[in-house]
Design a protein around this motif. Structure first.
Motif, PDB file in Angstrom:
ATOM      1  N   UNK A   1     -18.112  35.497  -6.129  1.00  0.00           N
ATOM      2  CA  UNK A   1     -19.147  36.077  -5.265  1.00  0.00           C
ATOM      3  C   UNK A   1     -18.805  37.493  -4.792  1.00  0.00           C
ATOM      4  N   UNK A   2     -17.551  37.753  -4.495  1.00  0.00           N
ATOM      5  CA  UNK A   2     -17.164  39.051  -3.937  1.00  0.00           C
ATOM      6  C   UNK A   2     -16.718  40.064  -4.991  1.00  0.00           C
ATOM      7  N   UNK A   3     -15.928  39.610  -5.986  1.00  0.00           N
ATOM      8  CA  UNK A   3     -15.356  40.545  -6.946  1.00  0.00           C
ATOM      9  C   UNK A   3     -16.101  40.606  -8.274  1.00  0.00           C
ATOM     10  N   UNK A   4     -17.089  39.749  -8.466  1.00  0.00           N
ATOM     11  CA  UNK A   4     -17.910  39.824  -9.672  1.00  0.00           C
ATOM     12  C   UNK A   4     -17.315  39.188 -10.911  1.00  0.00           C
ATOM     13  N   UNK A   5     -16.318  38.331 -10.738  1.00  0.00           N
ATOM     14  CA  UNK A   5     -15.787  37.591 -11.877  1.00  0.00           C
ATOM     15  C   UNK A   5     -16.766  36.478 -12.232  1.00  0.00           C
ATOM     16  N   UNK A   6     -16.640  35.979 -13.449  1.00  0.00           N
ATOM     17  CA  UNK A   6     -17.469  34.877 -13.912  1.00  0.00           C
ATOM     18  C   UNK A   6     -16.598  33.624 -13.994  1.00  0.00           C
ATOM     19  N   UNK A   7     -17.127  32.532 -13.500  1.00  0.00           N
ATOM     20  CA  UNK A   7     -16.431  31.251 -13.617  1.00  0.00           C
ATOM     21  C   UNK A   7     -16.530  30.796 -15.058  1.00  0.00           C
ATOM     22  N   UNK A   8     -15.395  30.481 -15.689  1.00  0.00           N
ATOM     23  CA  UNK A   8     -15.470  30.074 -17.090  1.00  0.00           C
ATOM     24  C   UNK A   8     -14.868  28.704 -17.369  1.00  0.00           C
ATOM     25  N   UNK A   9     -14.444  27.985 -16.349  1.00  0.00           N
ATOM     26  CA  UNK A   9     -13.990  26.650 -16.686  1.00  0.00           C
ATOM     27  C   UNK A   9     -13.069  25.993 -15.700  1.00  0.00           C
ATOM     28  N   UNK A  10     -12.766  24.785 -16.047  1.00  0.00           N
ATOM     29  CA  UNK A  10     -11.833  23.858 -15.419  1.00  0.00           C
ATOM     30  C   UNK A  10     -12.518  22.850 -14.516  1.00  0.00           C
ATOM     31  N   UNK A  11     -13.780  22.528 -14.783  1.00  0.00           N
ATOM     32  CA  UNK A  11     -14.455  21.482 -14.008  1.00  0.00           C
ATOM     33  C   UNK A  11     -13.730  20.147 -14.093  1.00  0.00           C
ATOM     34  N   UNK A  12     -13.102  19.895 -15.223  1.00  0.00           N
ATOM     35  CA  UNK A  12     -12.424  18.610 -15.406  1.00  0.00           C
ATOM     36  C   UNK A  12     -11.100  18.523 -14.653  1.00  0.00           C
ATOM     37  N   UNK A  13     -10.630  19.652 -14.134  1.00  0.00           N
ATOM     38  CA  UNK A  13      -9.382  19.679 -13.377  1.00  0.00           C
ATOM     39  C   UNK A  13      -9.646  20.259 -11.991  1.00  0.00           C
ATOM     40  N   UNK A  14      -9.673  19.419 -10.989  1.00  0.00           N
ATOM     41  CA  UNK A  14      -9.952  19.856  -9.615  1.00  0.00           C
ATOM     42  C   UNK A  14      -8.904  20.822  -9.065  1.00  0.00           C
ATOM     43  N   UNK A  15      -7.745  20.846  -9.675  1.00  0.00           N
ATOM     44  CA  UNK A  15      -6.627  21.618  -9.128  1.00  0.00           C
ATOM     45  C   UNK A  15      -6.371  22.906  -9.897  1.00  0.00           C
ATOM     46  N   UNK A  16      -7.372  23.343 -10.666  1.00  0.00           N
ATOM     47  CA  UNK A  16      -7.208  24.529 -11.517  1.00  0.00           C
ATOM     48  C   UNK A  16      -8.515  25.304 -11.541  1.00  0.00           C
ATOM     49  N   UNK A  17      -8.433  26.615 -11.692  1.00  0.00           N
ATOM     50  CA  UNK A  17      -9.615  27.468 -11.703  1.00  0.00           C
ATOM     51  C   UNK A  17      -9.376  28.602 -12.699  1.00  0.00           C
ATOM     52  N   UNK A  18     -10.412  28.920 -13.488  1.00  0.00           N
ATOM     53  CA  UNK A  18     -10.334  30.038 -14.436  1.00  0.00           C
ATOM     54  C   UNK A  18     -11.535  30.942 -14.203  1.00  0.00           C
ATOM     55  N   UNK A  19     -11.252  32.238 -14.017  1.00  0.00           N
ATOM     56  CA  UNK A  19     -12.314  33.235 -13.882  1.00  0.00           C
ATOM     57  C   UNK A  19     -12.065  34.346 -14.894  1.00  0.00           C
ATOM     58  N   UNK A  20     -13.144  35.108 -15.187  1.00  0.00           N
ATOM     59  CA  UNK A  20     -13.050  36.152 -16.199  1.00  0.00           C
ATOM     60  C   UNK A  20     -13.959  37.314 -15.810  1.00  0.00           C
ATOM     61  N   UNK A  21     -13.491  38.503 -16.111  1.00  0.00           N
ATOM     62  CA  UNK A  21     -14.329  39.693 -15.946  1.00  0.00           C
ATOM     63  C   UNK A  21     -13.920  40.701 -17.016  1.00  0.00           C
ATOM     64  N   UNK A  22     -14.892  41.212 -17.728  1.00  0.00           N
ATOM     65  CA  UNK A  22     -14.656  42.228 -18.757  1.00  0.00           C
ATOM     66  C   UNK A  22     -13.587  41.795 -19.765  1.00  0.00           C
ATOM     67  N   UNK A  23     -13.583  40.524 -20.111  1.00  0.00           N
ATOM     68  CA  UNK A  23     -12.648  40.005 -21.101  1.00  0.00           C
ATOM     69  C   UNK A  23     -11.266  39.667 -20.571  1.00  0.00           C
TER      70      UNK A  23
END
Length: 120
Positions: free
Chosen positions: A23-45
């Motif tokens: 929301x603040x830095x403009x990254x895109x959420x790209x995964x890890x719904x299956x793991x509650x304890x992990x988060x992956x974001x991406x911006x410009x590759x």
């Protein structure tokens, strides 16, 4: 052959980290719904991974990454427009090591420094 490097940073709360980066830095959420304890974001590759560390003391966290960028002045303005707090010692400026940089601290005190080469 190496293709990329992906930092893994600690986070205490997945929702707070998600909101800050997406929301603040403009990254895109790209995964890890299956793991509650992990988060992956991406911006410009570029990806950043986060792992849960509930007992992390932010004052003792030394996680940090350096992100090379282009058009740093525009990026800085967009971050200011999203009311993101700039690190007290990290406002946009030219550094003696030929970089134009600024820095942020995420909600878990991970230091994010954005830099652009001043010599092109």
């Amino acid at each position: 052959m190496l293709k990329a490097i992906i930092p893994k940073l600690p986070m205490r709360d997945r929702t707070i980290t998600y909101n800050y980066f997406v929301e603040k830095l403009g990254f895109k959420y790209i995964g890890s719904d299956e793991f509650d304890h992990y988060l992956i974001v991406e911006r410009d590759g570029l990806q950043i991974h986060f792992f849960e560390f509930k007992t992390l003391n932010p004052k003792e966290n030394y996680g940090q990454i350096y992100l090379r960028t282009e058009n740093i002045d525009d990026l800085y303005k967009s971050i200011l427009n999203n009311n993101v707090e700039i690190h007290p010692n990290g406002h946009l400026g030219n550094k003696p090591w030929n970089q134009r940089e600024f820095s942020l601290l995420d909600p878990d005190n991970n230091l994010l420094t954005f830099g652009e080469d001043k010599i092109k």
